[in-house]
Design an enzyme around this catalytic site. Structure first.
Site, PDB file in Angstrom:
ATOM      1  N   GLU A 135       0.800  -1.218   0.000  1.00 31.49           N
ATOM      2  CA  GLU A 135       0.000   0.000   0.000  1.00 31.49           C
ATOM      3  C   GLU A 135       0.833   1.269   0.000  1.00 31.49           C
ATOM      4  O   GLU A 135       1.987   1.287   0.433  1.00 31.49           O
ATOM      5  CB  GLU A 135      -0.972  -0.010   1.171  1.00 31.49           C
ATOM      6  N   CYS A 154       3.485   8.203   0.926  1.00 33.81           N
ATOM      7  CA  CYS A 154       4.103   7.268   1.860  1.00 33.81           C
ATOM      8  C   CYS A 154       4.106   5.912   1.176  1.00 33.81           C
ATOM      9  O   CYS A 154       3.053   5.417   0.772  1.00 33.81           O
ATOM     10  CB  CYS A 154       3.266   7.234   3.142  1.00 33.81           C
ATOM     11  N   CYS A 177       6.570  -7.534   6.726  1.00 36.59           N
ATOM     12  CA  CYS A 177       7.665  -7.013   7.545  1.00 36.59           C
ATOM     13  C   CYS A 177       8.099  -8.094   8.523  1.00 36.59           C
ATOM     14  O   CYS A 177       7.275  -8.881   8.995  1.00 36.59           O
ATOM     15  CB  CYS A 177       7.190  -5.776   8.308  1.00 36.59           C
ATOM     16  N   CYS A 197       6.999  -5.399  15.534  1.00 39.52           N
ATOM     17  CA  CYS A 197       6.682  -4.415  16.591  1.00 39.52           C
ATOM     18  C   CYS A 197       5.233  -4.656  17.051  1.00 39.52           C
ATOM     19  O   CYS A 197       4.340  -4.811  16.208  1.00 39.52           O
ATOM     20  CB  CYS A 197       6.828  -2.997  16.067  1.00 39.52           C
ATOM     21  N   CYS A 200       2.151  -2.501  15.680  1.00 41.27           N
ATOM     22  CA  CYS A 200       2.047  -2.242  14.248  1.00 41.27           C
ATOM     23  C   CYS A 200       1.132  -3.232  13.547  1.00 41.27           C
ATOM     24  O   CYS A 200       1.189  -4.443  13.799  1.00 41.27           O
ATOM     25  CB  CYS A 200       3.443  -2.309  13.628  1.00 41.27           C
ATOM     26  N   GLY A 240       7.083  -2.456   5.804  1.00 46.29           N
ATOM     27  CA  GLY A 240       8.443  -2.957   5.612  1.00 46.29           C
ATOM     28  C   GLY A 240       9.500  -2.143   6.319  1.00 46.29           C
ATOM     29  O   GLY A 240       9.239  -1.043   6.809  1.00 46.29           O
ATOM     30  N   GLU A 241      10.695  -2.726   6.369  1.00 51.26           N
ATOM     31  CA  GLU A 241      11.830  -2.056   6.992  1.00 51.26           C
ATOM     32  C   GLU A 241      12.813  -1.694   5.866  1.00 51.26           C
ATOM     33  O   GLU A 241      13.521  -2.564   5.351  1.00 51.26           O
ATOM     34  CB  GLU A 241      12.470  -2.998   8.031  1.00 51.26           C
ATOM     35  N   SER A 295      12.313   5.944   7.155  1.00 52.00           N
ATOM     36  CA  SER A 295      12.075   5.580   8.552  1.00 52.00           C
ATOM     37  C   SER A 295      12.568   4.168   8.834  1.00 52.00           C
ATOM     38  O   SER A 295      12.269   3.235   8.094  1.00 52.00           O
ATOM     39  CB  SER A 295      10.572   5.687   8.846  1.00 52.00           C
ATOM     40  N   SER A 297      12.500   5.054  14.537  1.00 47.97           N
ATOM     41  CA  SER A 297      11.362   4.701  15.384  1.00 47.97           C
ATOM     42  C   SER A 297      11.898   4.296  16.751  1.00 47.97           C
ATOM     43  O   SER A 297      12.419   3.202  16.926  1.00 47.97           O
ATOM     44  CB  SER A 297      10.591   3.536  14.751  1.00 47.97           C
ATOM     45  N   ASN A 344      -2.116   4.765  16.537  1.00 45.36           N
ATOM     46  CA  ASN A 344      -3.269   4.306  15.775  1.00 45.36           C
ATOM     47  C   ASN A 344      -3.701   2.976  16.347  1.00 45.36           C
ATOM     48  O   ASN A 344      -2.890   2.058  16.475  1.00 45.36           O
ATOM     49  CB  ASN A 344      -2.883   4.109  14.306  1.00 45.36           C
ATOM     50  N   CYS A 355      -0.429   2.716   8.635  1.00 50.10           N
ATOM     51  CA  CYS A 355       0.342   1.595   9.154  1.00 50.10           C
ATOM     52  C   CYS A 355      -0.186   0.199   8.818  1.00 50.10           C
ATOM     53  O   CYS A 355      -0.503  -0.599   9.694  1.00 50.10           O
ATOM     54  CB  CYS A 355       0.453   1.703  10.681  1.00 50.10           C
TER      55      CYS A 355
HETATM   56  N1  SAH Z   1      10.022  -0.162   9.484  1.00 48.11           N
HETATM   57  C1  SAH Z   1      10.122   1.263   9.488  1.00 48.11           C
HETATM   58  C2  SAH Z   1       9.094   1.982   8.649  1.00 48.11           C
HETATM   59  C3  SAH Z   1       7.672   1.524   8.691  1.00 48.11           C
HETATM   60  S1  SAH Z   1       6.661   1.968  10.055  1.00 48.11           S
HETATM   61  C4  SAH Z   1      10.129   1.774  10.923  1.00 48.11           C
HETATM   62  O1  SAH Z   1       9.983   0.972  11.827  1.00 48.11           O
HETATM   63  O2  SAH Z   1      10.330   2.967  11.134  1.00 48.11           O
HETATM   64  C5  SAH Z   1       6.425   3.702   9.968  1.00 48.11           C
HETATM   65  C6  SAH Z   1       6.200   4.339  11.319  1.00 48.11           C
HETATM   66  O3  SAH Z   1       4.892   4.067  11.841  1.00 48.11           O
HETATM   67  C7  SAH Z   1       7.176   3.855  12.366  1.00 48.11           C
HETATM   68  O4  SAH Z   1       7.617   4.922  13.165  1.00 48.11           O
HETATM   69  C8  SAH Z   1       6.314   2.913  13.164  1.00 48.11           C
HETATM   70  O5  SAH Z   1       6.862   2.644  14.420  1.00 48.11           O
HETATM   71  C9  SAH Z   1       5.004   3.668  13.182  1.00 48.11           C
HETATM   72  N2  SAH Z   1       3.838   2.873  13.583  1.00 48.11           N
HETATM   73  C10 SAH Z   1       3.590   1.573  13.327  1.00 48.11           C
HETATM   74  N3  SAH Z   1       2.415   1.204  13.857  1.00 48.11           N
HETATM   75  C11 SAH Z   1       1.895   2.285  14.463  1.00 48.11           C
HETATM   76  C12 SAH Z   1       0.687   2.537  15.197  1.00 48.11           C
HETATM   77  N4  SAH Z   1      -0.209   1.587  15.400  1.00 48.11           N
HETATM   78  N5  SAH Z   1       0.492   3.788  15.646  1.00 48.11           N
HETATM   79  C13 SAH Z   1       1.401   4.768  15.438  1.00 48.11           C
HETATM   80  N6  SAH Z   1       2.537   4.592  14.758  1.00 48.11           N
HETATM   81  C14 SAH Z   1       2.802   3.362  14.290  1.00 48.11           C
END
Ligand code: SAH
Length: 341
Positions: free
Chosen positions: A94, A107, A114, A118, A121, A161-162, A193, A216, A292, A332
């Site tokens: 997406e 974005c 991924c 986390c 996420c 993804g990372e 990110s 992050s 979120n 996300c």
């Molecule tokens: N893998 C990368 C990029 C993808 S996530 C990273 O970890 O940075 C993009 C951002 O959204 C990251 O800062 C992640 O921690 C955040 N994110 C993921 N899930 C979220 C949620 N439920 N609420 C708020 N931020 C979130």
């Protein structure tokens, strides 16, 4: 076999030029092909100024696959557009087009799924499939622009993804999208990110790009960070922060730290103080994100307003991120998640 073909959209103009020369074609032809790609014409048959024999030859050796719109949602509230793209092999990723006063930003995703896991996420738990190619990432940007009719001037690699785990392809993508003959999007308008892959951040520092690195963080102490981000078991806060401080020294680009506030997890006042220390050490900027909510997750958003006030009093450079596209789950991994369930 189709897979033996080269991915044409991943080639830089100079690489395309040498391939076209090797095919025995006039070198100006590569410029024509690149122009078509940059316009979003990703079908050899539609590249009208190329002779039929060349179109056939290209089709024999190369593959170009424009992503197809599988789903599209437009926010009534703020015009945010969210795409679920179908890739050549049937996988879906997406992208989200966000409208800001200073321009439109997309974005994009860097991997199908991924591996990082986390806990907060939506992309976690769906499993990792594969890396995206540079051409596929370019396709997300380009076709978001073509389909939405919205000129894109900025990119954030904050989708699924990372990106630093897909280092080579992401670097190639950055060169492609930044190329003056291509979309020509300035590095200063690009953010990447990462969850904090220390060796890759060190490697990126040496590339000395003018992009914005976002890290992050989500917790200022090892115990909390380990409980929400598995990567914290590999690199502790001290290692990560030293690496970030070094990144700033080398590139003179301020790092933006992401911090999604989770009630009762990372919103205590002692954590604000620890966080302030980290920001001083790294000269970083803190991006406070309202969590979120993800379906089925017990995590609850913290009070971003009061936490940001506390941080400001401690001298932290902090902004609270606006929520865009809240009515279309534009955050996300949520659309892909819905598709998968
Ligand atoms: N893998 C990368 C990029 C993808 S996530 C990273 O970890 O940075 C993009 C951002 O959204 C990251 O800062 C992640 O921690 C955040 N994110 C993921 N899930 C979220 C949620 N439920 N609420 C708020 N931020 C979130």
């Amino acid at each position: 076999m189709q897979d033996a073909k080269k991915d044409l959209a991943s080639l830089l103009p100079e690489e395309l030029a040498s391939e076209i020369r090797e095919m025995g074609e006039a070198s100006f032809r590569s410029g024509q092909v690149f122009d078509w790609l940059a316009k979003g014409v990703w079908e050899f048959g539609d590249m009208r100024n190329l002779p039929q024999v060349l179109r056939d030859k290209l089709g024999e050796y190369y593959r170009i696959a424009a992503p197809k719109v599988l789903r599209k949602q437009v926010s009534q509230a703020d015009g945010t557009v969210k795409y679920l793209w179908q890739l050549n092999d049937g996988n879906a990723v997406e992208s989200v087009v966000m409208r800001y006063s200073y321009g439109n930003t997309v974005c994009i995703s860097s991997q199908v799924g991924c591996r990082q896991g986390c806990v907060f996420c939506a992309s976690a738990g769906l499993g990792f499939k594969r890396n995206l190619s540079a051409g596929e990432m370019l396709g997300e940007v380009l076709f978001s622009q073509v389909d939405s009719g919205t000129p894109i001037s900025g990119i954030v690699l904050m989708g699924i993804g990372e990106p630093l785990e897909n280092y080579e392809n992401v670097l190639r993508f950055l060169k492609l999208v930044n190329h003056p003959k291509g979309m020509n999007i300035g590095m200063r308008h690009i953010s990447l990110s990462t969850c904090g892959l220390v060796p890759e951040i060190e490697r990126l520092a040496k590339e000395n790009l003018q992009l914005t690195l976002s890290v992050s963080l989500h917790a200022p102490d090892d115990e909390t960070r380990k409980s929400i981000m598995p990567i914290a078991r590999k690199y502790d806060i001290e290692t990560l922060i030293d690496c970030c401080a070094d990144y700033f020294r080398r590139t003179e680009r301020r790092i933006s730290f992401e911090y999604a506030l989770i009630k009762g997890v990372n919103d205590a006042s002692w954590q604000a103080e620890k966080l302030a220390g980290i920001m001083r050490k790294t000269h970083g900027h803190l991006n406070l994100i309202p969590l979120n909510r993800v379906e089925g997750s017990p995590l609850v958003p913290g009070d971003t307003r009061s936490f940001s006030e506390t941080l400001k009093k401690l001298g932290v450079n902090v902004t609270v991120r606006r929520r865009l596209g809240a009515d279309i789950d534009a955050a996300c991994g949520q659309l892909r998640r819905k598709e998968a369930t």
